[in-house]
Scaffold this active site. Structure first.
Site, mmCIF file in Angstrom:
data_model
loop_
_atom_site.group_PDB
_atom_site.id
_atom_site.type_symbol
_atom_site.label_atom_id
_atom_site.label_comp_id
_atom_site.label_asym_id
_atom_site.label_seq_id
_atom_site.Cartn_x
_atom_site.Cartn_y
_atom_site.Cartn_z
ATOM 1 N N ASP A 1 -3.117 -10.235 -2.683
ATOM 2 C CA ASP A 1 -3.633 -9.665 -1.353
ATOM 3 C C ASP A 1 -5.065 -9.357 -1.577
ATOM 4 O OD1 ASP A 1 -2.366 -8.467 1.476
ATOM 5 O OD2 ASP A 1 -4.182 -7.417 0.791
ATOM 6 N N HIS B 1 -6.594 -6.849 -0.620
ATOM 7 C CA HIS B 1 -6.866 -5.385 -0.629
ATOM 8 C C HIS B 1 -5.929 -5.025 -1.961
ATOM 9 C CE1 HIS B 1 -7.424 -6.289 3.373
ATOM 10 N NE2 HIS B 1 -8.165 -5.461 3.342
ATOM 11 N N ASP C 1 -4.729 -12.873 3.155
ATOM 12 C CA ASP C 1 -6.197 -12.313 3.823
ATOM 13 C C ASP C 1 -7.264 -12.738 2.812
ATOM 14 O OD1 ASP C 1 -4.926 -10.602 1.733
ATOM 15 O OD2 ASP C 1 -5.199 -9.006 3.184
ATOM 16 N N HIS D 1 0.839 -1.161 -0.028
ATOM 17 C CA HIS D 1 -0.026 0.129 -0.079
ATOM 18 C C HIS D 1 0.966 1.191 0.047
ATOM 19 C CE1 HIS D 1 -3.720 -2.142 0.261
ATOM 20 N NE2 HIS D 1 -3.543 -2.565 1.707
#
Length: 583
Positions: free
Chosen positions: A430, A432, A519, A396
């Protein structure tokens, strides 16, 4: 001391140097070998189907990158046999044990590939077939060496018939049963001999020659010449396992990650994540642990803005030990004037309110980058698969912003490092969106970025990861997003991954970098998908089947209970897919 490793192709500088040295050994040790045969060695590795054999090259090296010997093997998976094309040692290292180690490795790997045996040609030790006394003595020494392993010439056939009657020293066909003790059936031998002659000599053999040789195999099972040199006839030498350098997943762990331990309620990015993964991986036997190397900060500054790096370093030193500073003021109206007070300036460089700055954030993030770079470097030194087990995560972190528990983008730093040696594809799995990696490479054509993630309408970071974000400038078309629905199971996910990897295949990367988020698993507190252990196994297998030098960098994954099991499944699949592709 020397190491033996496999050279898969000529992509890496290290492998190109090795190939040049192997070609020179061929010129010296096989002076009658046509130059065109030597020159096509890189093609043999790159395009095996063209030659109807899969060529496998093992090199014995002394550091730094000095080739002292090699073995070139042709594998015929359709007929389940291996053919040893060449095995040679430089004259400087004759008698140093390299030849024995190479041959033992070839036998070991041939068994692992399910070969019925190892075949090769060896010039004759019979004076009626070889008139040169010097060459005759050399031939006897070679056959004596192979006989120690139970490998002996095939007897009672016309294999050693020369192409031309005037030719001297026609080779024997030697068979090594690899210690399996299984006699070679006549019909199987005929299939194999025909394949050897057609694929190796079809363009040179006179009309009818191949049929005559094949038909001469009449004994069933095939008869081998009685031993001439070993002290105990019929007893093959017991071979020792030979370690193949790079024949494991390089594992680099950010041991210093524990200094970044935020105890605030609800902060799920905890040190236990790594310990659980590491505990599960230790039982797989797939990894070779490497110590992290400390790289200069310049590698971080090549992907992150210098003012951002300077800010992060300075502000972390100013935070009181044991305390955290959370961004709470953001530059919506005037981004051109950052506040003077460092804690307030946190919002100027951050994308959320839940990623804290503390005394150890910079050091832990720098340690994660060092681990990712060390793992990337291992690909340039002979490993084909590498894993940087790090925290805090990084995908991120953008050029000039941190957030999502991420400070420096370890994945992007490592990808940029590898990009100086060839094209790189980064695949982010991931839950996200990898907004930071996208932001860093958005205008570059040498790095393909692919992200499969929850749709930004409901998943962090909310403002990026849409399907129409395809890159800009030179990077147009080099950014691919797959935003998925809120509820996705393993079957649906793997279908999307297959589509994504088809895009990667078309890009033809030299390196593959996987941003591994766990995740996506069922029950993860930050996600909504339901991937199971079996799905991570298949995910890893799909990545391994790409056959590229691959770096995996740990990103998210926060359900401690199944974190280790899912990581173990992924890497088991990765190793399985890679092994199936290359065996």
């Amino acid at each position: 001391m020397f190491r033996i490793r496999r050279v898969y192709d000529d992509i890496l500088p290290l492998d190109r140097q090795a190939l040049v040295q192997v070609q020179e050994i061929l010129r010296v040790q096989f002076p009658d070998l046509p130059e065109r045969e030597i020159a096509k060695l890189p093609q043999l590795l790159r395009n095996p189907l063209k030659y109807r054999f899969r060529s496998i090259l093992y090199v014995a090296e002394e550091a730094p990158a000095k080739v002292r010997g090699f073995a070139l093997v042709s594998h015929a998976p359709d007929l389940h046999f291996c053919y040893l094309d060449y095995i040679a040692v430089t004259r400087k290292r004759l008698g140093g044990g390299i030849g024995s180690a190479l041959y033992e490795l070839v036998r070991q790997e041939s068994r692992a590939m399910g070969a019925v045996g190892l075949f090769f040609e060896c010039l004759p030790d019979d004076p009626s077939l070889c008139r040169d006394p010097v060459m005759l003595a050399q031939n006897r020494a070679r056959l004596k060496f192979y006989e120690r392993y139970g490998a002996r010439p095939v007897a009672g056939t016309a294999y050693e018939t020369p192409f031309k009657p005037e030719d001297d020293c026609p080779p024997f066909l030697v068979f090594d049963d690899l210690g399996l003790g299984i006699p070679l059936a006549r019909d199987r031998a005929r299939e194999i001999v025909r394949a050897i002659l057609e694929r190796k000599y079809g363009h040179r053999a006179p009309a009818g020659y191949i049929d005559r040789v094949v038909d001469s195999f009449r004994d069933d099972p095939v008869r081998l010449r009685p031993p001439r040199y070993v002290q105990a006839p019929g007893r093959a030498q017991e071979t020792r396992p030979v370690h193949l350098t790079g024949d494991a997943i390089a594992l680099v762990v950010n041991e210093g990650h524990q200094i970044h331990h935020v105890h605030d309620r609800g902060y799920v990015e905890a040190p236990a994540r790594l310990s659980k993964i590491l505990e599960a991986l230790e039982g797989t036997g797939l990894f070779e642990r490497l110590e992290p190397h400390h790289f200069g900060e310049e590698w971080i500054r090549r992907v992150h803005a210098s003012d951002f790096v300077d800010f992060l370093k300075r502000v972390c030193l100013k935070v009181e030990p044991g305390k955290s500073v959370y961004p709470y003021v953001f530059p919506i109206r005037n981004a051109a004037r950052p506040p003077k007070e460092l804690p307030i300036r946190a919002g100027y460089y951050c994308i959320d309110t839940f990623t804290p700055l503390n005394r150890n954030a910079y050091s832990a993030a720098k340690g994660a980058v060092d681990c990712a770079l060390t793992a990337a470097r291992s690909l340039l030194r002979g490993h084909r698969l590498a894993y940087a087990l790090v925290r805090p995560p990084g995908h991120h972190a953008e050029k000039r912003a941190f957030g999502g528990f991420c400070y420096f983008n370890s994945t992007a730093v490592a990808a940029n490092y590898l990009a100086s040696h060839g094209r790189v594809a980064v695949v982010d799995v991931d839950y996200h969106h990898g907004n930071g990696t996208q932001n860093i490479f958005y205008e570059r054509s040498d790095v393909l970025t692919v992200s499969i993630h929850g749709h930004p309408s409901f998943a962090y970071p909310y403002f990026s990861g849409f399907r129409d974000e395809a890159g800009a400038g030179e990077g147009q078309g080099k950014n691919i997003n797959y935003p998925l629905a809120e509820h996705v199971d393993g079957k649906a996910y793997l279908k999307v991954l297959e589509k994504a990897l088809a895009k990667v295949h078309k890009f033809r990367p030299h390196f593959l970098v996987v941003a591994l988020g766990l995740d996506t698993a069922k029950g993860d507190p930050t996600g909504t998908w339901t991937l199971l252990r079996s799905d991570f196994l298949e995910m890893g297998r799909l990545f391994g089947a790409m056959g590229r030098p691959s770096l995996v960098v740990q990103e998210g994954g926060y359900r401690i209970r199944n974190l280790g099991a899912n990581a173990s499944a992924f890497f088991t699949g990765l190793w399985r897919g890679f092994s199936e592709r290359n065996r």
